[in-house]
Design a protein around this motif. Structure first.
Motif, short mmCIF file in Angstrom:
data_model
loop_
_atom_site.label_atom_id
_atom_site.label_comp_id
_atom_site.label_asym_id
_atom_site.label_seq_id
_atom_site.Cartn_x
_atom_site.Cartn_y
_atom_site.Cartn_z
N TYR A 33 0.84 -1.19 0.00
CA TYR A 33 0.00 0.00 0.00
C TYR A 33 0.88 1.24 0.00
O TYR A 33 1.85 1.32 0.74
CB TYR A 33 -0.90 0.03 1.24
N SER A 34 0.52 2.20 -0.83
CA SER A 34 1.25 3.47 -0.84
C SER A 34 0.56 4.45 0.11
O SER A 34 -0.59 4.23 0.52
CB SER A 34 1.30 4.04 -2.26
N ALA A 35 1.23 5.54 0.41
CA ALA A 35 0.68 6.54 1.33
C ALA A 35 -0.61 7.15 0.81
O ALA A 35 -1.48 7.55 1.58
CB ALA A 35 1.72 7.63 1.59
N ASP A 36 -0.76 7.20 -0.52
CA ASP A 36 -1.97 7.79 -1.09
C ASP A 36 -3.12 6.78 -1.20
O ASP A 36 -4.16 7.06 -1.79
CB ASP A 36 -1.69 8.42 -2.46
N GLY A 37 -2.94 5.58 -0.64
CA GLY A 37 -4.00 4.58 -0.64
C GLY A 37 -3.94 3.62 -1.81
O GLY A 37 -4.76 2.71 -1.90
N GLY A 38 -2.96 3.79 -2.70
CA GLY A 38 -2.82 2.88 -3.83
C GLY A 38 -2.33 1.51 -3.38
O GLY A 38 -1.79 1.35 -2.29
N GLU A 39 -2.56 0.53 -4.22
CA GLU A 39 -2.17 -0.84 -3.92
C GLU A 39 -1.36 -1.39 -5.10
O GLU A 39 -1.64 -1.06 -6.24
CB GLU A 39 -3.44 -1.68 -3.72
#
Length: 184
Positions: A33-39
Motif C-alpha cells: 500500500y502506498s501513502a496515497d492509498g494505492g495498492e
C-alpha cells in the motif's frame, strides 16, 4: 486391491477449465500500500504465458478472488481471461457458478488456491491444486502441490502439467524452437 482414484495424469488430461485464486497463487500474497492509498501487486510473466498457452489450446481460465482489485481486472484483460469473479470468499460457490456458466462439470475443472477460503473448491474440483507456501492443512487436501511458490511460477508449472497431460507441450516447445531457428 487396486486404487480406483484416477492418476494425476488422468485427471490433468480431463481438465477443460482452470480456476485460480490471486493472492498467494498468481502473486506471492504480498500487498503493498502506498501513502496515497494505492495498492500494488506483482505478477510473473511466466504465469502469464502459461495462461495464454492454456487458452490457445482450449482450456478456459477463470479467476476467483476474495479481494477486489483494478490490477487483477487489468491482468485478466491482458491475458484474455473472460471469467473474473472478485470479492468472493465463497470460492466453491463461485467455482460452481463458473462451471455452470461454461457448461463444464466440476470433474473437468482444476482449481488452484492457497488458504482457507479455497479449501472447498480444492476439494470439489476434478484436480485440486495448492502451492507450497499454503498452510499444511490446505496442501494436505490438494491432489497436487506445485514445486514453485505462488507468484513465482506456480501457475506456469500447473499450465505445463495440464498441457503435457493433454499432449500439447512437446508441440509448443517445438513451435518456439522452430521460430528461434528461423530468426538466427
Amino acid at each position: 486391491m487396486p486404487s480406483t482414484v484416477p492418476s494425476l495424469a488422468t485427471r490433468a488430461a480431463a481438465i477443460t477449465l482452470l480456476a485460480l485464486d490471486v493472492d498467494g497463487v498468481l502473486t506471492d500474497g504480498t500487498l503493498i500500500y502506498s501513502a496515497d492509498g494505492g495498492e500494488s501487486k506483482c505478477f510473473t510473466t511466466q504465469d502469464g504465458l502459461g495462461i495464454k498457452l492454456l487458452l490457445e489450446h482450449g482450456i478456459e481460465v477463470a479467476i476467483i478472488t476474495g479481494r477486489r482489485s483494478a490490477m487483477v481486472e487489468r491482468r485478466a484483460e491482458e491475458l484474455g481471461i473472460q471469467r473474473l469473479i472478485q470479492g468472493r470468499d465463497d470460492k466453491l460457490t463461485a467455482l460452481r457458478e463458473v462451471c455452470q456458466a461454461s457448461g463444464i462439470e466440476l470433474a473437468a475443472c482444476a482449481y488452484c488456491g492457497d488458504d482457507l477460503p479455497d479449501l472447498g473448491a480444492i476439494s470439489a474440483a476434478g484436480l485440486g491444486v495448492s502451492v507450497p507456501n499454503a498452510p499444511a492443512y490446505v496442501r494436505d487436501r490438494a491432489d497436487y502441490v506445485t514445486e514453485r511458490p505462488g507468484g513465482q511460477g506456480a501457475v506456469r508449472e500447473l499450465s505445463e502439467l495440464l498441457l503435457t497431460a493433454q499432449g500439447h507441450w512437446g508441440g509448443i516447445v517445438e513451435g518456439f524452437l522452430a521460430t528461434a531457428t528461423t530468426t538466427r
